[in-house]
Design an enzyme around this catalytic site. Structure first.
Site, short mmCIF file in Angstrom:
data_model
loop_
_atom_site.label_atom_id
_atom_site.label_comp_id
_atom_site.label_asym_id
_atom_site.label_seq_id
_atom_site.Cartn_x
_atom_site.Cartn_y
_atom_site.Cartn_z
N ASP A 90 9.58 -16.31 -0.10
CA ASP A 90 8.29 -16.26 -0.63
C ASP A 90 7.89 -17.54 -1.45
O ASP A 90 9.02 -18.12 -1.76
CB ASP A 90 8.01 -14.83 -1.11
N GLN A 191 -5.77 -15.48 1.07
CA GLN A 191 -6.39 -14.74 0.00
C GLN A 191 -7.70 -14.19 0.17
O GLN A 191 -8.11 -14.29 1.07
CB GLN A 191 -5.87 -15.32 -1.38
N ASP A 268 7.20 -7.70 5.62
CA ASP A 268 8.60 -7.34 4.84
C ASP A 268 8.10 -6.33 3.74
O ASP A 268 6.86 -6.21 3.39
CB ASP A 268 8.94 -8.58 4.20
N CYS A 306 20.22 9.20 15.37
CA CYS A 306 20.09 7.93 14.68
C CYS A 306 21.65 7.52 14.62
O CYS A 306 22.54 8.24 14.52
CB CYS A 306 19.64 8.25 13.18
N CYS A 308 23.02 5.32 12.66
CA CYS A 308 23.58 4.62 11.53
C CYS A 308 24.83 5.55 11.17
O CYS A 308 25.12 6.56 11.46
CB CYS A 308 22.50 4.51 10.30
N CYS A 311 24.13 8.98 9.55
CA CYS A 311 23.81 10.11 10.56
C CYS A 311 24.91 10.38 11.57
O CYS A 311 24.97 11.53 12.19
CB CYS A 311 22.63 9.60 11.38
N HIS A 337 20.71 3.90 6.58
CA HIS A 337 19.67 4.62 7.34
C HIS A 337 18.40 4.05 7.59
O HIS A 337 17.80 4.07 8.43
CB HIS A 337 19.63 6.15 6.82
#
Lengths: 374, 374
Positions: A90, A191, A268, A306, A308, A311, A337
């Site tokens: 950014d 903007q 994001d 899941c 991950c 999990c 997760h």
């Protein structure tokens, strides 16, 4: 740069690929936030293994610490943080307005004090592009003036005008970098606060500058959800369909669906990782707080199915224990997760678009997510 | 249980294998400390991948939080924390003395207040064995009375006498658990403070009880290094060579070499992981503090040749940045490094013993480690 492979029949949602200097990514895509050159509480290796190919770094933070000399020495943020894929940075503008204890905005640029040590700094559109080139960003953002809801029309005009002026100067500076061989892309930011005429003017002015990609800024800054959706839809209609569209700072399932529905390709948010560190995790039945006593003897995982580490290997009861005991492994697992959850959600969203069932997928997902959530 | 495969020719150092309910481990071995059912700031998967096959859990902490009901529900600490290898649990005695804001020791047991919520609890030798059986410990420890340096001879006699009486009662309770099919081993603990006659008496009394293994307690509790080495050597001479020997609470290279030299097979310490979280890491040239400004532009790894994630992927400069920015990934990487360092050190120590060059390896290692350290 952007190849669209499918447009949804009912909405503006689309799927495609985005070719960037560090590889091609599938869009729409969520970007994990790696503020200080690390996604908090998780290794880059784990983020990479999940499948993420684009993460975000914060210019404000990296400019203040570790600072330009470090990135010059190491040859940029990719090498310094050992991330082989793409990085979007950014402009630092949002953080100057939200974090710095003092700021003074002039047309020339913005003067501010560091929230870390109180030192004074000055950023201009040009210096921000230059710093992002030092970082080696694959996508860099123009310095803009992001304003909160409920400011006056007069102040909103001023911020809008300045954002366009800064965008022009950013582009001139970026053109110089490109001519010197720099391959990173510069995105302009729209903007206009919550005034439709200003949103329209800002869209026209920014689009006119022909950036490789366009971002919508100044949404999801504290306004009601209906206002967010109204201004998202209103602004999105002006965006050229052939260019990548980035909606800054959103990352919960309901906002993600709204973004995708309006043809947004990138977004994001720190929410997934920040809330994970507090013990709150995504499930298909809404978010749950792992600290609650009700999980103490729960042998089930956060989310059945899941993939991950949390999990596949641990129970909700164990996760609760980690958070109650203040163990770092709690935030580590919860972060993993939440990022896996959003990665998987984006895969499902892209499938649903390609199969022309995005709207029904959205409805089914949110019905369950919102109704059962706590 | 213990098979010795080599005795050093110059010292009491030996190598061998220790057969435990969850697999066989090579000794001498360092045990990472997993106080709350997690080694702080690192996943069990990573600890496992390094090669560790025995970690330590703290009975005091696990008894208070998450407590017995949780372990009964999940079927023990292995299942709860998803650790497939061996677990040694201490008795909680040391923590009652060092952490609890109030304790009252009687022959029956020890009454104390929790450091977490101030609640009152009572532990006896029997209840401690029973709780460790609920945890499913592969090696459990007898409740003992660990005393600090410079207490009176009279107090030391009293603690020594009580430690033996509690050891006898622990053994009776363990025999009941064994007859019911429990496979975990119970180790006795030698105390005696810094009085040689008491160390001798405690050794004789504990050894007499014929535990599967013997621990030396009450060393490395704040005494000078020379005193530690003197009392380690003095106490070790009494230990039966055919049984595993565990020196509690040591884990820096110099203390590890002293332990191994005296025939110790097992040791544990929070130092490696605690100091990592503060940014201090082991190198062959001594410990270094990653926060120091001198590392800011250092492109080299913590330790050239180390196979950990921190050393294969990141620079000292990046590590410094993580610690300066307060990023959790700093403690995560430093923890991984310090545990890898000690794992590798133990591999090298075992090789040096088998090749009858332990003393020269010790000298060469410590010459470099101590001389160059800061």
């Amino acid at each position: 740069m952007l190849t669209i492979d499918h447009n949804d029949t009912l909405t503006a949602a689309r799927t495609g690929t985005l070719a960037l200097p560090h590889g091609t990514i599938e869009v729409p895509a969520f970007m994990p936030v790696g503020t200080n050159g690390t996604v908090k509480a998780i290794s880059h290796a784990a983020v990479d293994n999940m499948g993420y190919r684009l993460i975000l770094g914060n210019t404000y933070h990296l400019y203040l610490r570790p600072g330009k000399e470090v990135f010059e020495t190491y040859g940029g943020l990719h090498a310094f943080s050992s991330w082989p894929h793409n990085i979007l940075t950014d402009s630092g503008g949002f953080q100057v307005f939200s974090l710095a204890p003092f700021r003074k905005i002039r047309d020339e640029g913005v003067r501010f004090r560091s929230h870390i040590d109180g030192s004074y700094h000055h950023l201009t559109p040009e210096s921000v592009v230059e710093f992002q080139r030092t970082l080696g960003s694959d996508i860099m953002m123009c310095l803009d003036e992001c304003t909160p809801p409920e400011i006056s029309y007069k102040k909103a005009i001023e911020a809008c005008r300045r954002t366009t002026a800064w965008a022009k100067r950013s582009k001139v500076r970026w053109d110089i970098e490109r001519e010197a061989g720099f391959e990173g892309k510069l995105f302009g930011i729209i903007q206009g606060n919550f005034f439709k005429d200003l949103r329209k003017i800002s869209s026209e002015e920014i689009i006119e500058l022909d950036f490789p990609g366009i971002a919508i800024g100044g949404l999801s800054v504290g306004e009601p959800k209906e206002t967010f959706e109204e201004y998202l839809a209103y602004t999105s209609q002006f965006l050229p369909s052939e260019k990548p569209r980035y909606l800054m700072g959103i990352g919960t399932p309901d906002y993600i669906f709204a973004a995708v529905e309006n043809g947004i390709d990138l977004f994001d948010c720190v929410f997934a990782t920040r809330t994970a560190r507090n013990g709150t995790v995504f499930t298909k039945d809404g978010m749950i707080n792992l600290k609650k006593a009700g999980h103490a003897l729960d042998k089930g995982p956060i989310e059945e199915g899941c993939t991950c580490q949390a999990c596949t290997r641990y129970s909700r009861g164990y996760m609760r224990h980690l958070f109650k005991a203040g163990e770092l492994f709690g935030p580590m697992l919860a972060t993993e997760h939440n990022l896996q959850f959003l990665y998987d959600l984006m895969v499902e969203i892209r499938h649903s678009i390609r199969e022309d069932r995005f709207s029904s997928f959205k409805k089914n997902f949110l019905d369950r997510y919102v109704k059962k959530g706590n």
